[in-house]
Scaffold this active site. Structure first.
Site, PDB file in Angstrom:
ATOM      1  N   ASN A 124       0.938  -1.220  -0.050  1.00  0.00           N
ATOM      2  CA  ASN A 124      -0.005  -0.101   0.109  1.00  0.00           C
ATOM      3  C   ASN A 124       0.488   1.211  -0.005  1.00  0.00           C
ATOM      4  OD1 ASN A 124      -2.700  -1.310  -0.074  1.00  0.00           O
ATOM      5  ND2 ASN A 124      -2.593  -1.467   2.171  1.00  0.00           N
ATOM      6  N   HIS A 143       3.307   2.367   1.919  1.00  0.00           N
ATOM      7  CA  HIS A 143       3.519   3.135   3.206  1.00  0.00           C
ATOM      8  C   HIS A 143       4.116   1.959   4.317  1.00  0.00           C
ATOM      9  CE1 HIS A 143      -0.924   2.216   4.516  1.00  0.00           C
ATOM     10  NE2 HIS A 143      -0.326   1.136   4.530  1.00  0.00           N
ATOM     11  N   CYS A 163       3.218   6.762   7.667  1.00  0.00           N
ATOM     12  CA  CYS A 163       4.809   7.118   7.381  1.00  0.00           C
ATOM     13  C   CYS A 163       5.315   6.473   5.887  1.00  0.00           C
ATOM     14  CB  CYS A 163       5.518   6.388   8.409  1.00  0.00           C
ATOM     15  SG  CYS A 163       7.211   6.638   8.427  1.00  0.00           S
TER      16      CYS A 163
END
Length: 386
Positions: A293, A295, A330
Site C-alpha cells: 500500500n 507506506h 509514514c
C-alpha cells in the site's frame, strides 16, 4: 480441474468445494516437493485420499500421513490404479490455470464465518529468549487476515482489498489494534490462528484473532483491531461504499476475541519532550519496511517503539499487552523519533513479596522528527520474567 502428479492420484470427497479441493491438493504437492511424501518408495501407483481435517480428526489437527500441515488430512487410499467410487473423485488441474488462493493453506470453520490457518514458528522469528517476538505475532495475524480475504472469494488483486474496493481505488488501513499475550511460542512450535470480522460502527470493520497452541489447544494470544477505508491515490479516508458492504457483510459474525471489559479503550496520552523519559532519534524507514500500500507496514512500528525501551526492561520483562493507535502514514522519506515513559503497576505478586515484583506500563509515541507530527501512539504492559 485435474491435479496430475507422476505416481500420485489425489481423491477428494464430494463435500469439498472447488476452492477447497484446489487448496488441499496443493498442500499435498508442497509436501511432496519438500519430502513429506515420497512416491518413489514401493511399487505401483501411490493413491492418496484427501479428507476435510475438521471432520477427520477430533482434535482438528491437519496431517499428511501423520505429518502436520495446514488445512487437510491425507490418508492412503485402499485400492491401486482405480479412479475412485461414488464418494471420491480424482481432481485434475488443467495446464496454465492459476489461482493465488490455491497456495493459501487455511480453511473455513464455524459455517465459514471463521478462517483458520496454522504456522510453524521459524528460527528467524524468535528473539534472544528463543520465543516468538511481538513482531512475529503481528506478522502472523496480518498474514492470516490477508489469506482470509483471498480465500473468501471476494478478494481482488489488492493488498487485502475486495473487488469493489479495487474498482474504486480503495484500501483498508488499521486505526487501532490490541494484542494480549498469555504465552509466547518457542522455535518449532505449531500455532493455529482463527480470524473473523464484524462491523465497527457505521464506517469501520473490526477484525479479531485468537492464537492456540496446536499441541495443548490452549488459547495463548488474543487480538482485536479496527479498520477503515482510504483512497490509495488521494490518501484520504472514505466511507465504506454500499457495494463493499454487500461484499463483506455476509462474513460478519458477532463475537469478540477480547471481552469488552478487557478491551483497552482508554485514551493513550500524548508524550512530549518534557514527559518522555527516553527519546531515540534518527529512525529512518528502509525500502524493505514498505508494504504493497506504499507506506510503512504497521508491524514495523513495534521495532521502533522498542528502540526507546530500556534494555533492562527488554531483558527482565515479557511484553504481555500492546495497544497501537495509528494516527498517520509514514513514507520512505520520513525520519522518526521513538519516545517512551514508564511507571510501575502494583500487582498481587508484588504485594505478596513486599513490592519486590511488579509489572510495568509504558506509554509510547512515534513522531516525525522534523515537524513533531504524531504517527503512532502506543501503550504496553510488561510482566516480570519468572
Amino acid at each position: 480441474m485435474a491435479l496430475m502428479i507422476k505416481g500420485i492420484s489425489l481423491h477428494y470427497p464430494n463435500n469439498l468445494s472447488k476452492i477447497e479441493q484446489e487448496n488441499e491438493g496443493l498442500a499435498c504437492i508442497q509436501n511432496l516437493k519438500f519430502g513429506s511424501l515420497n512416491p518413489s518408495k514401493g511399487k505401483g501407483r501411490k493413491n492418496l485420499k484427501v479428507t476435510n481435517a475438521s471432520k477427520s480428526s477430533s482434535r482438528n489437527q491437519h496431517t499428511i500421513n501423520g505429518k502436520k500441515i495446514n488445512g487437510v488430512h491425507v490418508e492412503e487410499y485402499p485400492y491401486l490404479g482405480q479412479r475412485g467410487n461414488d464418494n471420491n473423485v480424482v481432481v485434475e488441474k488443467t495446464e496454465g490455470s492459476s489461482n493465488n488462493s490455491n497456495y493459501l493453506l487455511g480453511n473455513f470453520v464455524d459455517n465459514r464465518f471463521v478462517y483458520r490457518q496454522s504456522f510453524v514458528i521459524r528460527s528467524y522469528e524468535i528473539g534472544p529468549d528463543k520465543t516468538a517476538t511481538m513482531e512475529t505475532i503481528m506478522n502472523l495475524l496480518q498474514e492470516t487476515a490477508l489469506n482470509h480475504v483471498a480465500s473468501s472469494g471476494v478478494g481482488g488483486n489488492g493488498f487485502g482489498a475486495t473487488r469493489e474496493m479495487n474498482l474504486r481505488k480503495l484500501i483498508w488501513v488499521v486505526t487501532r489494534i490490541q494484542i494480549q499475550v498469555e504465552q509466547y511460542s518457542s522455535w518449532g512450535d505449531v500455532v493455529e490462528i482463527d480470524t473473523w470480522v464484524d462491523a465497527a460502527g457505521k464506517n469501520g470493520m473490526r477484525r479479531d484473532w485468537i492464537i492456540r497452541d496446536s499441541n495443548t489447544r490452549n488459547i495463548i494470544t488474543k487480538a482485536t483491531s479496527t479498520w477503515v477505508i482510504m483512497n490509495r491515490e488521494t490518501r484520504r479516508l472514505s466511507k465504506i461504499p454500499e457495494q463493499v458492504k454487500a461484499e463483506v457483510q455476509p462474513f460478519y459474525t458477532n463475537r469478540c476475541a477480547i471481552p469488552t471489559d478487557q478491551t483497552d479503550s482508554e485514551k493513550i496520552e500524548k508524550l512530549n519532550d518534557e514527559t518522555a523519559e527516553i527519546i531515540s532519534s534518527g529512525l529512518a524507514p528502509r525500502w524493505s519496511d514498505m508494504d504493497a500500500n506504499q507506506h510503512v507496514n504497521n508491524v514495523k512500528y513495534i521495532g521502533w517503539i522498542l528502540e526507546s525501551v530500556p534494555i533492562n526492561v527488554l531483558e527482565e520483562y515479557n511484553l504481555m499487552s500492546l495497544t497501537l493507535e495509528y494516527r498517520r502514514e509514514c513514507r520512505l522519506s520520513n525520519v522518526l523519533q521513538s519516545m517512551t515513559t514508564m511507571r510501575e503497576i502494583a500487582t498481587a505478586a508484588a504485594s505478596e513479596n513486599d513490592g519486590i515484583s511488579s509489572d510495568m506500563e509504558c506509554t509510547h509515541l512515534i513522531r516525525m522528527e522534523e515537524d513533531r507530527a504524531e504517527v503512532v501512539r502506543a501503550r504496553s504492559i510488561w510482566q516480570t520474567k519468572q
